[in-house]
Design a protein around this motif. Structure first.
Motif, PDB file in Angstrom:
ATOM      1  N   PHE A 115       0.824  -1.200   0.000  1.00 20.10           N
ATOM      2  CA  PHE A 115       0.000   0.000   0.000  1.00 20.10           C
ATOM      3  C   PHE A 115       0.867   1.263   0.000  1.00 20.10           C
ATOM      4  O   PHE A 115       1.828   1.363   0.761  1.00 20.10           O
ATOM      5  CB  PHE A 115      -0.862   0.071   1.270  1.00 20.10           C
ATOM      6  CG  PHE A 115      -1.893  -0.997   1.405  1.00 20.10           C
ATOM      7  CD1 PHE A 115      -3.171  -0.827   0.900  1.00 20.10           C
ATOM      8  CD2 PHE A 115      -1.605  -2.178   2.083  1.00 20.10           C
ATOM      9  CE1 PHE A 115      -4.143  -1.807   1.057  1.00 20.10           C
ATOM     10  CE2 PHE A 115      -2.561  -3.165   2.252  1.00 20.10           C
ATOM     11  CZ  PHE A 115      -3.840  -2.983   1.733  1.00 20.10           C
ATOM     12  N   ASP A 116       0.474   2.243  -0.802  1.00 20.36           N
ATOM     13  CA  ASP A 116       0.930   3.606  -0.582  1.00 20.36           C
ATOM     14  C   ASP A 116       0.264   4.068   0.714  1.00 20.36           C
ATOM     15  O   ASP A 116      -0.699   3.462   1.183  1.00 20.36           O
ATOM     16  CB  ASP A 116       0.494   4.466  -1.767  1.00 20.36           C
ATOM     17  CG  ASP A 116       0.694   5.939  -1.519  1.00 20.36           C
ATOM     18  OD1 ASP A 116       1.825   6.340  -1.199  1.00 20.36           O
ATOM     19  OD2 ASP A 116      -0.288   6.689  -1.621  1.00 20.36           O
ATOM     20  N   GLY A 127      -4.151 -14.662   4.566  1.00 23.31           N
ATOM     21  CA  GLY A 127      -2.813 -15.178   4.319  1.00 23.31           C
ATOM     22  C   GLY A 127      -1.937 -14.272   3.481  1.00 23.31           C
ATOM     23  O   GLY A 127      -0.878 -14.706   3.002  1.00 23.31           O
ATOM     24  N   LEU A 128      -2.321 -13.006   3.335  1.00 18.89           N
ATOM     25  CA  LEU A 128      -1.571 -12.072   2.512  1.00 18.89           C
ATOM     26  C   LEU A 128      -0.472 -11.374   3.305  1.00 18.89           C
ATOM     27  O   LEU A 128      -0.673 -11.021   4.471  1.00 18.89           O
ATOM     28  CB  LEU A 128      -2.515 -11.014   1.931  1.00 18.89           C
ATOM     29  CG  LEU A 128      -3.626 -11.534   1.027  1.00 18.89           C
ATOM     30  CD1 LEU A 128      -4.665 -10.454   0.808  1.00 18.89           C
ATOM     31  CD2 LEU A 128      -3.049 -12.010  -0.299  1.00 18.89           C
ATOM     32  N   LYS A 129       0.677 -11.165   2.690  1.00 19.45           N
ATOM     33  CA  LYS A 129       1.700 -10.306   3.255  1.00 19.45           C
ATOM     34  C   LYS A 129       1.305  -8.863   2.965  1.00 19.45           C
ATOM     35  O   LYS A 129       0.911  -8.533   1.841  1.00 19.45           O
ATOM     36  CB  LYS A 129       3.073 -10.605   2.637  1.00 19.45           C
ATOM     37  CG  LYS A 129       3.668 -11.934   3.059  1.00 19.45           C
ATOM     38  CD  LYS A 129       4.048 -11.909   4.545  1.00 19.45           C
ATOM     39  CE  LYS A 129       4.716 -13.199   4.971  1.00 19.45           C
ATOM     40  NZ  LYS A 129       5.008 -13.201   6.440  1.00 19.45           N
ATOM     41  N   LEU A 130       1.421  -7.997   3.971  1.00 19.83           N
ATOM     42  CA  LEU A 130       0.996  -6.610   3.828  1.00 19.83           C
ATOM     43  C   LEU A 130       2.169  -5.673   4.078  1.00 19.83           C
ATOM     44  O   LEU A 130       2.915  -5.841   5.042  1.00 19.83           O
ATOM     45  CB  LEU A 130      -0.127  -6.293   4.820  1.00 19.83           C
ATOM     46  CG  LEU A 130      -1.368  -7.190   4.784  1.00 19.83           C
ATOM     47  CD1 LEU A 130      -2.372  -6.747   5.845  1.00 19.83           C
ATOM     48  CD2 LEU A 130      -2.011  -7.183   3.401  1.00 19.83           C
ATOM     49  N   GLY A 131       2.305  -4.672   3.212  1.00 25.21           N
ATOM     50  CA  GLY A 131       3.388  -3.709   3.376  1.00 25.21           C
ATOM     51  C   GLY A 131       2.949  -2.302   3.034  1.00 25.21           C
ATOM     52  O   GLY A 131       1.907  -2.092   2.406  1.00 25.21           O
ATOM     53  N   VAL A 132       3.759  -1.344   3.462  1.00 29.17           N
ATOM     54  CA  VAL A 132       3.560   0.069   3.125  1.00 29.17           C
ATOM     55  C   VAL A 132       4.805   0.560   2.422  1.00 29.17           C
ATOM     56  O   VAL A 132       5.935   0.320   2.892  1.00 29.17           O
ATOM     57  CB  VAL A 132       3.299   0.926   4.386  1.00 29.17           C
ATOM     58  CG1 VAL A 132       3.258   2.414   4.023  1.00 29.17           C
ATOM     59  CG2 VAL A 132       2.009   0.509   5.065  1.00 29.17           C
ATOM     60  N   HIS A 178       2.943   8.032  -9.593  1.00 24.69           N
ATOM     61  CA  HIS A 178       4.206   7.534  -9.032  1.00 24.69           C
ATOM     62  C   HIS A 178       4.031   6.104  -8.509  1.00 24.69           C
ATOM     63  O   HIS A 178       4.888   5.240  -8.725  1.00 24.69           O
ATOM     64  CB  HIS A 178       4.668   8.428  -7.885  1.00 24.69           C
ATOM     65  CG  HIS A 178       5.452   9.626  -8.326  1.00 24.69           C
ATOM     66  ND1 HIS A 178       5.422  10.114  -9.605  1.00 24.69           N
ATOM     67  CD2 HIS A 178       6.307  10.437  -7.634  1.00 24.69           C
ATOM     68  CE1 HIS A 178       6.217  11.162  -9.704  1.00 24.69           C
ATOM     69  NE2 HIS A 178       6.766  11.386  -8.512  1.00 24.69           N
ATOM     70  N   ASP A 179       2.920   5.863  -7.813  1.00 27.39           N
ATOM     71  CA  ASP A 179       2.660   4.530  -7.251  1.00 27.39           C
ATOM     72  C   ASP A 179       2.486   3.496  -8.364  1.00 27.39           C
ATOM     73  O   ASP A 179       3.050   2.397  -8.308  1.00 27.39           O
ATOM     74  CB  ASP A 179       1.384   4.553  -6.402  1.00 27.39           C
ATOM     75  CG  ASP A 179       1.445   5.545  -5.269  1.00 27.39           C
ATOM     76  OD1 ASP A 179       2.491   5.623  -4.602  1.00 27.39           O
ATOM     77  OD2 ASP A 179       0.444   6.246  -5.035  1.00 27.39           O
ATOM     78  N   LEU A 180       1.699   3.867  -9.369  1.00 28.41           N
ATOM     79  CA  LEU A 180       1.405   2.930 -10.452  1.00 28.41           C
ATOM     80  C   LEU A 180       2.643   2.642 -11.288  1.00 28.41           C
ATOM     81  O   LEU A 180       2.898   1.489 -11.657  1.00 28.41           O
ATOM     82  CB  LEU A 180       0.283   3.486 -11.328  1.00 28.41           C
ATOM     83  CG  LEU A 180      -1.026   3.830 -10.595  1.00 28.41           C
ATOM     84  CD1 LEU A 180      -2.074   4.346 -11.590  1.00 28.41           C
ATOM     85  CD2 LEU A 180      -1.565   2.630  -9.823  1.00 28.41           C
TER      86      LEU A 180
END
Length: 245
Positions: free
Chosen positions: A7-8, A115-120, A183-185
């Motif tokens: 995630f942004d 079961g997902l890995k989540l990040g920022v 930028h994110d995309l």
């Protein structure tokens, strides 16, 4: 099959305008030592209208880093150096109250349970990001938090995205990069990820859709889409056109 979500932060986890407009106005007035006209001039340098409390769609604050913001402001702050301004901005930003785009804790816990890995991955500093996630009670739900100063470069470069996939042994094409800016995309696309645009930032569908695999109103719809298999991996979607949903 999707195995991770990156995630942004601003405009994705948090509603950009409701979180940052009040902060920007107060920060500029403080830098201008209470002079409203000078604050208005400083606002113009970063694409912020102090009278309407609104950011321009191309404001450097939306998707830029502290480097970009300092470079824009310093010419209007004679006598102040980058060494003076940067920590001042960082302290103020870390204390800014964030407004959740959707109720985040329940959403993230549900995604984690899948079961997902989540990040920022944010162009803010890592310290500010961790402060905001802590203040809203969700830091513990992320497996990874990185900022532009974490050693992987800034978006639109793919470094943060690649580092997330590599750290957890994920196939990039099975990871979602979700953000509210080009930028994110572009960062996610360059890393080979599935790129999902969200409309809780300052850019609209017309700007984001040509660069996204999917456009969603907010991240609250993710569990339902994933449960239905409505977001395919990059391999599975090969040959499909961008969608709006």
């Amino acid at each position: 099959m999707i195995t991770g979500i990156l995630f942004d932060k601003d405009g994705t986890l948090y509603d950009f305008e409701r979180s940052w407009s009040g902060f920007a106005g107060a920060m500029l007035l403080d830098l201008a030592e209470g002079d409203a006209a000078r604050a208005r001039s400083l606002g113009q340098r970063i694409g912020f209208d102090t009278e309407d409390s609104r950011f321009a769609p191309d404001s450097c604050v939306i998707a830029g880093t502290d480097d970009d913001i300092c470079a824009a402001l310093l010419p209007g702050l004679p006598g102040m150096t980058d060494h003076d301004l940067r920590p001042r901005l960082a302290r103020a930003a870390a204390a800014a109250p964030m407004v959740e785009a959707v109720p985040l804790r329940a959403l993230l816990a549900r995604l984690q349970a899948m079961g997902l890995k989540l990040g920022v991955a944010t162009n803010d500093t890592e310290g500010s990001a961790r402060a905001h996630l802590t203040a809203t009670g969700i830091l513990d739900l992320f497996d990874s938090v990185v900022g532009f100063d974490s050693g992987h470069g800034a978006k639109p470069g793919p470094g943060m995205c690649r580092a997330f996939a590599e750290r957890f042994g994920l196939v990039p094409g099975e990871v979602l990069m979700i953000g509210d800016s080009l930028h994110d995309l572009h960062a996610g696309r360059a890393a080979g990820m599935v790129v999902v645009a969200v409309l809780t930032g300052m850019a609209d569908d017309a700007v984001l859709a040509p660069h996204a695999d999917l456009v969603i109103p907010d991240i609250g719809v993710l569990p339902g889409l994933l449960a239905r298999g409505a977001i395919p991996s990059r391999t599975e979607m090969e040959g499909e056109a961008p969608q709006t949903g």
